[in-house]
Design an enzyme around this catalytic site. Structure first.
Site, short mmCIF file in Angstrom:
data_model
loop_
_atom_site.label_atom_id
_atom_site.label_comp_id
_atom_site.label_asym_id
_atom_site.label_seq_id
_atom_site.Cartn_x
_atom_site.Cartn_y
_atom_site.Cartn_z
N LYS A 135 0.93 -1.11 -0.03
CA LYS A 135 0.19 0.04 -0.13
C LYS A 135 0.77 1.30 -0.04
O LYS A 135 0.52 2.24 -0.76
CB LYS A 135 -0.82 0.16 1.24
CG LYS A 135 -1.99 -1.02 1.26
CD LYS A 135 -2.75 -1.17 2.36
CE LYS A 135 -3.75 -2.51 2.26
NZ LYS A 135 -4.35 -2.88 3.53
N GLN A 184 -4.10 -1.45 9.89
CA GLN A 184 -4.07 -3.08 8.99
C GLN A 184 -4.74 -4.01 10.13
O GLN A 184 -4.26 -3.93 11.50
CB GLN A 184 -2.51 -3.33 8.81
CG GLN A 184 -2.50 -4.45 8.23
CD GLN A 184 -3.10 -4.50 6.72
OE1 GLN A 184 -3.09 -3.41 6.29
NE2 GLN A 184 -3.83 -5.82 6.30
N ASP A 194 -10.80 3.06 5.10
CA ASP A 194 -11.26 1.78 5.05
C ASP A 194 -12.66 1.39 5.12
O ASP A 194 -13.36 0.24 4.75
CB ASP A 194 -10.38 1.04 6.27
CG ASP A 194 -9.48 0.05 6.06
OD1 ASP A 194 -9.35 -0.52 4.78
OD2 ASP A 194 -8.64 -0.06 6.78
N1 GUN Z 1 -6.70 -6.75 6.39
C1 GUN Z 1 -7.25 -7.29 5.33
N2 GUN Z 1 -7.86 -6.78 4.67
C2 GUN Z 1 -7.66 -5.54 4.96
C3 GUN Z 1 -8.25 -4.25 4.58
O1 GUN Z 1 -8.99 -4.11 3.64
N3 GUN Z 1 -8.09 -3.07 5.62
C4 GUN Z 1 -7.16 -3.24 6.70
N4 GUN Z 1 -7.07 -2.27 7.23
N5 GUN Z 1 -6.86 -4.37 7.08
C5 GUN Z 1 -7.04 -5.42 6.19
#
Ligand code: GUN
Length: 294
Positions: A52, A96, A119
Protein backbone atom coordinates in the site's frame (compact mmCIF):
# COMPACT_ATOMS: atom_id res chain seq x y z
CA UNK A 1 -14.44 -19.30 -19.33
CA UNK A 2 -13.18 -15.73 -19.03
CA UNK A 3 -10.49 -14.80 -16.56
CA UNK A 4 -11.25 -11.55 -14.72
CA UNK A 5 -7.83 -9.90 -14.68
CA UNK A 6 -7.86 -7.85 -11.48
CA UNK A 7 -4.24 -6.89 -11.88
CA UNK A 8 -4.86 -5.28 -15.28
CA UNK A 9 -8.11 -3.60 -14.21
CA UNK A 10 -6.42 -2.20 -11.07
CA UNK A 11 -3.49 -0.98 -13.14
CA UNK A 12 -5.74 1.01 -15.48
CA UNK A 13 -7.57 2.57 -12.50
CA UNK A 14 -4.25 3.50 -10.92
CA UNK A 15 -2.98 5.05 -14.15
CA UNK A 16 -6.07 7.23 -14.35
CA UNK A 17 -5.78 8.26 -10.72
CA UNK A 18 -2.04 8.90 -11.03
CA UNK A 19 -2.60 11.34 -13.90
CA UNK A 20 -5.35 13.16 -11.95
CA UNK A 21 -3.32 13.38 -8.72
CA UNK A 22 -0.10 14.49 -10.44
CA UNK A 23 -1.94 17.14 -12.42
CA UNK A 24 -3.43 18.45 -9.16
CA UNK A 25 -0.24 18.40 -7.10
CA UNK A 26 1.83 20.20 -9.75
CA UNK A 27 -0.54 23.15 -9.32
CA UNK A 28 1.03 23.68 -5.88
CA UNK A 29 -1.74 22.05 -3.88
CA UNK A 30 -1.05 20.19 -0.61
CA UNK A 31 -0.06 16.57 -1.07
CA UNK A 32 -2.64 13.86 -0.29
CA UNK A 33 -1.38 11.92 2.72
CA UNK A 34 -2.34 8.54 4.16
CA UNK A 35 -1.21 7.20 7.53
CA UNK A 36 -0.80 3.46 8.08
CA UNK A 37 -0.89 1.92 11.53
CA UNK A 38 0.50 -1.57 11.97
CA UNK A 39 0.51 -3.48 15.26
CA UNK A 40 2.84 -6.45 15.71
CA UNK A 41 4.97 -8.24 13.14
CA UNK A 42 2.50 -10.43 11.25
CA UNK A 43 4.40 -11.17 8.00
CA UNK A 44 1.28 -10.87 5.82
CA UNK A 45 0.37 -7.50 7.37
CA UNK A 46 3.94 -6.25 6.83
CA UNK A 47 3.73 -7.23 3.15
CA UNK A 48 0.27 -5.68 2.65
CA UNK A 49 1.23 -2.37 4.27
CA UNK A 50 4.46 -2.20 2.22
CA UNK A 51 2.45 -2.76 -0.95
CA UNK A 52 0.00 0.00 0.00
CA UNK A 53 2.89 2.38 0.81
CA UNK A 54 4.56 1.70 -2.52
CA UNK A 55 1.36 2.25 -4.54
CA UNK A 56 0.68 5.46 -2.59
CA UNK A 57 4.18 6.71 -3.44
CA UNK A 58 3.70 5.85 -7.09
CA UNK A 59 0.57 8.01 -7.19
CA UNK A 60 2.37 10.95 -5.61
CA UNK A 61 0.73 10.54 -2.19
CA UNK A 62 2.76 10.94 0.98
CA UNK A 63 2.44 8.20 3.53
CA UNK A 64 3.33 7.81 7.18
CA UNK A 65 3.83 4.50 8.90
CA UNK A 66 3.22 4.13 12.63
CA UNK A 67 4.21 0.75 14.03
CA UNK A 68 3.52 -0.62 17.48
CA UNK A 69 4.64 -3.76 19.31
CA UNK A 70 2.19 -6.65 19.63
CA UNK A 71 1.50 -5.74 23.30
CA UNK A 72 0.70 -2.06 22.71
CA UNK A 73 -1.95 -0.72 25.07
CA UNK A 74 -5.27 0.52 23.80
CA UNK A 75 -4.46 3.93 25.33
CA UNK A 76 -1.20 4.27 23.36
CA UNK A 77 -2.84 3.16 20.12
CA UNK A 78 -5.79 5.50 20.58
CA UNK A 79 -3.47 8.43 21.41
CA UNK A 80 -1.81 7.88 18.03
CA UNK A 81 -5.17 7.69 16.22
CA UNK A 82 -6.34 10.86 18.01
CA UNK A 83 -3.18 12.72 16.90
CA UNK A 84 -3.69 11.61 13.30
CA UNK A 85 -7.38 12.58 13.44
CA UNK A 86 -6.34 16.11 14.51
CA UNK A 87 -3.46 16.46 12.04
CA UNK A 88 -4.84 18.41 9.08
CA UNK A 89 -1.97 17.29 6.84
CA UNK A 90 -3.21 13.67 7.11
CA UNK A 91 -6.26 12.85 4.97
CA UNK A 92 -6.66 9.10 5.37
CA UNK A 93 -5.95 6.62 8.17
CA UNK A 94 -5.67 2.85 7.75
CA UNK A 95 -5.24 0.44 10.65
CA UNK A 96 -4.10 -2.86 9.25
CA UNK A 97 -6.21 -5.79 10.45
CA UNK A 98 -6.08 -8.22 12.12
CA UNK A 99 -5.22 -6.61 15.45
CA UNK A 100 -3.97 -8.68 18.42
CA UNK A 101 -6.74 -10.24 20.52
CA UNK A 102 -6.41 -7.84 23.47
CA UNK A 103 -7.45 -4.92 21.23
CA UNK A 104 -11.03 -4.48 20.08
CA UNK A 105 -11.08 -3.97 16.31
CA UNK A 106 -14.54 -2.50 16.61
CA UNK A 107 -13.46 0.16 19.14
CA UNK A 108 -10.25 0.85 17.23
CA UNK A 109 -11.96 1.32 13.85
CA UNK A 110 -14.53 3.58 15.50
CA UNK A 111 -11.78 5.77 16.91
CA UNK A 112 -10.82 6.89 13.38
CA UNK A 113 -12.50 10.10 12.29
CA UNK A 114 -15.23 9.08 9.78
CA UNK A 115 -13.92 11.62 7.28
CA UNK A 116 -10.46 9.97 7.36
CA UNK A 117 -11.80 6.42 7.53
CA UNK A 118 -10.60 5.33 4.08
CA UNK A 119 -11.17 1.67 5.04
CA UNK A 120 -14.88 2.34 5.61
CA UNK A 121 -14.90 0.17 8.76
CA UNK A 122 -16.25 2.71 11.27
CA UNK A 123 -19.85 2.42 12.45
CA UNK A 124 -20.48 5.79 10.85
CA UNK A 125 -19.40 4.70 7.37
CA UNK A 126 -20.93 1.23 7.66
CA UNK A 127 -24.18 2.85 8.84
CA UNK A 128 -24.14 5.19 5.87
CA UNK A 129 -23.53 2.26 3.52
CA UNK A 130 -26.55 0.55 5.09
CA UNK A 131 -28.58 3.72 4.47
CA UNK A 132 -27.22 3.86 0.89
CA UNK A 133 -25.73 7.29 1.52
CA UNK A 134 -23.34 7.94 -1.40
CA UNK A 135 -21.09 10.08 0.83
CA UNK A 136 -19.81 7.09 2.77
CA UNK A 137 -16.42 5.45 2.37
CA UNK A 138 -17.05 1.92 1.16
CA UNK A 139 -14.72 -0.85 2.37
CA UNK A 140 -12.02 -1.38 -0.24
CA UNK A 141 -12.38 -5.11 -0.96
CA UNK A 142 -16.15 -5.02 -1.62
CA UNK A 143 -15.69 -1.81 -3.61
CA UNK A 144 -12.98 -3.58 -5.62
CA UNK A 145 -15.27 -6.55 -6.31
CA UNK A 146 -17.98 -4.16 -7.55
CA UNK A 147 -15.49 -2.50 -9.88
CA UNK A 148 -14.25 -5.86 -11.20
CA UNK A 149 -17.81 -6.94 -11.99
CA UNK A 150 -18.64 -3.59 -13.63
CA UNK A 151 -15.56 -3.68 -15.84
CA UNK A 152 -16.41 -7.26 -16.80
CA UNK A 153 -19.93 -6.16 -17.88
CA UNK A 154 -21.62 -8.24 -15.20
CA UNK A 155 -25.05 -7.11 -14.00
CA UNK A 156 -26.52 -8.14 -10.66
CA UNK A 157 -30.23 -7.21 -10.73
CA UNK A 158 -32.34 -10.29 -10.04
CA UNK A 159 -29.31 -12.55 -9.67
CA UNK A 160 -28.60 -14.76 -6.70
CA UNK A 161 -25.31 -13.75 -5.09
CA UNK A 162 -23.94 -16.12 -2.48
CA UNK A 163 -21.24 -14.72 -0.20
CA UNK A 164 -19.09 -17.08 1.85
CA UNK A 165 -17.95 -15.21 4.98
CA UNK A 166 -19.59 -12.57 7.16
CA UNK A 167 -16.55 -10.44 8.03
CA UNK A 168 -16.72 -6.71 8.59
CA UNK A 169 -14.00 -6.30 5.97
CA UNK A 170 -15.70 -8.17 3.11
CA UNK A 171 -18.85 -10.23 3.67
CA UNK A 172 -21.08 -7.76 5.51
CA UNK A 173 -20.38 -4.65 3.40
CA UNK A 174 -20.52 -6.72 0.19
CA UNK A 175 -23.97 -8.04 1.17
CA UNK A 176 -25.20 -4.48 1.81
CA UNK A 177 -23.98 -3.29 -1.59
CA UNK A 178 -25.46 -6.16 -3.60
CA UNK A 179 -28.84 -6.05 -1.84
CA UNK A 180 -29.04 -2.27 -2.20
CA UNK A 181 -30.52 -0.29 -5.04
CA UNK A 182 -27.26 0.92 -6.58
CA UNK A 183 -25.94 0.14 -10.05
CA UNK A 184 -24.56 -3.23 -8.90
CA UNK A 185 -27.40 -3.93 -6.49
CA UNK A 186 -30.87 -5.43 -6.65
CA UNK A 187 -29.53 -8.94 -6.21
CA UNK A 188 -30.88 -11.64 -3.91
CA UNK A 189 -28.08 -12.15 -1.43
CA UNK A 190 -27.33 -15.15 0.75
CA UNK A 191 -24.51 -14.89 3.28
CA UNK A 192 -23.04 -18.21 4.46
CA UNK A 193 -20.72 -18.70 7.44
CA UNK A 194 -19.17 -21.31 9.69
CA UNK A 195 -22.55 -22.41 11.10
CA UNK A 196 -24.27 -22.72 7.70
CA UNK A 197 -25.71 -26.18 7.11
CA UNK A 198 -25.32 -27.96 3.76
CA UNK A 199 -23.17 -25.25 2.24
CA UNK A 200 -22.96 -26.89 -1.19
CA UNK A 201 -26.74 -26.87 -1.66
CA UNK A 202 -26.66 -23.08 -1.27
CA UNK A 203 -23.53 -22.34 -3.29
CA UNK A 204 -24.92 -24.45 -6.17
CA UNK A 205 -27.71 -21.86 -6.52
CA UNK A 206 -25.31 -18.94 -6.93
CA UNK A 207 -25.21 -16.97 -10.17
CA UNK A 208 -22.32 -15.10 -8.57
CA UNK A 209 -20.30 -16.78 -5.82
CA UNK A 210 -17.98 -14.68 -3.65
CA UNK A 211 -15.59 -16.64 -1.44
CA UNK A 212 -14.12 -14.68 1.46
CA UNK A 213 -13.47 -17.10 4.28
CA UNK A 214 -9.70 -17.61 4.30
CA UNK A 215 -9.83 -21.38 3.83
CA UNK A 216 -7.62 -22.67 1.00
CA UNK A 217 -9.57 -24.46 -1.74
CA UNK A 218 -12.81 -24.61 0.27
CA UNK A 219 -14.80 -24.15 -2.94
CA UNK A 220 -14.69 -27.25 -5.11
CA UNK A 221 -16.27 -27.90 -8.50
CA UNK A 222 -19.29 -29.74 -7.08
CA UNK A 223 -20.26 -26.56 -5.19
CA UNK A 224 -20.47 -24.37 -8.29
CA UNK A 225 -23.32 -24.09 -10.79
CA UNK A 226 -22.29 -24.37 -14.44
CA UNK A 227 -21.87 -20.89 -15.92
CA UNK A 228 -21.51 -19.15 -12.53
CA UNK A 229 -19.27 -16.16 -11.93
CA UNK A 230 -16.78 -16.85 -9.14
CA UNK A 231 -14.92 -14.16 -7.20
CA UNK A 232 -12.12 -15.46 -4.99
CA UNK A 233 -11.14 -13.10 -2.17
CA UNK A 234 -8.97 -15.68 -0.41
CA UNK A 235 -5.29 -14.99 0.08
CA UNK A 236 -4.02 -17.98 2.00
CA UNK A 237 -0.39 -18.81 2.67
CA UNK A 238 0.25 -22.51 2.33
CA UNK A 239 3.57 -24.20 2.98
CA UNK A 240 5.57 -24.96 -0.13
CA UNK A 241 9.19 -25.93 0.34
CA UNK A 242 9.81 -25.72 -3.42
CA UNK A 243 9.52 -21.90 -3.29
CA UNK A 244 12.20 -19.53 -2.02
CA UNK A 245 9.83 -18.07 0.58
CA UNK A 246 8.74 -21.50 1.82
CA UNK A 247 5.09 -20.78 1.07
CA UNK A 248 2.79 -19.91 -1.78
CA UNK A 249 -0.43 -17.93 -1.93
CA UNK A 250 -3.66 -19.56 -2.88
CA UNK A 251 -7.31 -18.62 -2.87
CA UNK A 252 -10.46 -20.02 -1.24
CA UNK A 253 -11.38 -21.61 -4.58
CA UNK A 254 -9.85 -24.73 -6.10
CA UNK A 255 -9.17 -22.75 -9.27
CA UNK A 256 -8.00 -25.53 -11.60
CA UNK A 257 -11.11 -27.64 -10.99
CA UNK A 258 -13.66 -24.84 -10.62
CA UNK A 259 -12.58 -22.59 -13.53
CA UNK A 260 -13.83 -24.89 -16.34
CA UNK A 261 -17.38 -24.70 -14.89
CA UNK A 262 -17.47 -20.88 -14.68
CA UNK A 263 -18.43 -18.22 -17.18
CA UNK A 264 -16.00 -15.85 -15.41
CA UNK A 265 -13.58 -16.28 -12.53
CA UNK A 266 -10.90 -14.26 -10.76
CA UNK A 267 -7.48 -15.77 -10.16
CA UNK A 268 -6.07 -15.58 -6.63
CA UNK A 269 -3.62 -13.99 -6.30
CA UNK A 270 -4.00 -11.43 -9.10
CA UNK A 271 -7.76 -10.89 -8.89
CA UNK A 272 -9.34 -9.07 -5.97
CA UNK A 273 -6.10 -8.20 -4.10
CA UNK A 274 -4.81 -5.52 -6.49
CA UNK A 275 -8.32 -4.02 -6.66
CA UNK A 276 -8.42 -3.61 -2.86
CA UNK A 277 -5.29 -1.47 -2.99
CA UNK A 278 -6.57 0.55 -5.96
CA UNK A 279 -9.86 1.27 -4.14
CA UNK A 280 -7.94 2.34 -1.02
CA UNK A 281 -6.14 4.90 -3.16
CA UNK A 282 -9.45 6.09 -4.64
CA UNK A 283 -10.89 6.46 -1.13
CA UNK A 284 -7.81 8.41 -0.01
CA UNK A 285 -8.16 10.75 -2.97
CA UNK A 286 -11.86 11.21 -2.14
CA UNK A 287 -11.02 11.90 1.55
CA UNK A 288 -8.42 14.46 0.46
CA UNK A 289 -10.83 16.21 -1.89
CA UNK A 290 -13.55 16.37 0.77
CA UNK A 291 -11.15 17.76 3.38
CA UNK A 292 -9.47 20.33 1.16
CA UNK A 293 -12.53 21.60 -0.72
CA UNK A 294 -14.13 23.44 2.22
N1 GUN B 1 -6.72 -6.76 6.45
C1 GUN B 1 -7.17 -7.47 5.39
N2 GUN B 1 -7.82 -6.67 4.52
C2 GUN B 1 -7.78 -5.42 5.04
C3 GUN B 1 -8.29 -4.17 4.59
O1 GUN B 1 -8.93 -4.02 3.53
N3 GUN B 1 -8.03 -3.11 5.41
C4 GUN B 1 -7.37 -3.25 6.59
N4 GUN B 1 -7.18 -2.16 7.32
N5 GUN B 1 -6.88 -4.39 7.02
C5 GUN B 1 -7.09 -5.48 6.25
Amino acid sequence: MELIDGKAIAESLLQELEAEVKNHVTQGMPIPTIAFIRVGEDPASITYVRKKESIAARLGFKSRLKTFPEDVTEAALFACIDDLNKDTSVHGILIQAPLPNHLSEQKTFNRVSPKKDVDGFSSSNLGKLCQEDPHSFVACTPAGIVELLKQSNVTTAGKHIVILGRSLIVGKPAALIFMGKGSLGNATVTVCHSQTKDLASITQQADILIAAVGKPHLVTESMVKKGAIVIDVGMNRIEDSSTKRGYRLTGDVDFDRVAPRCSKITPAPGGVGPMTVAMLMKNTWKAYQLQTSS
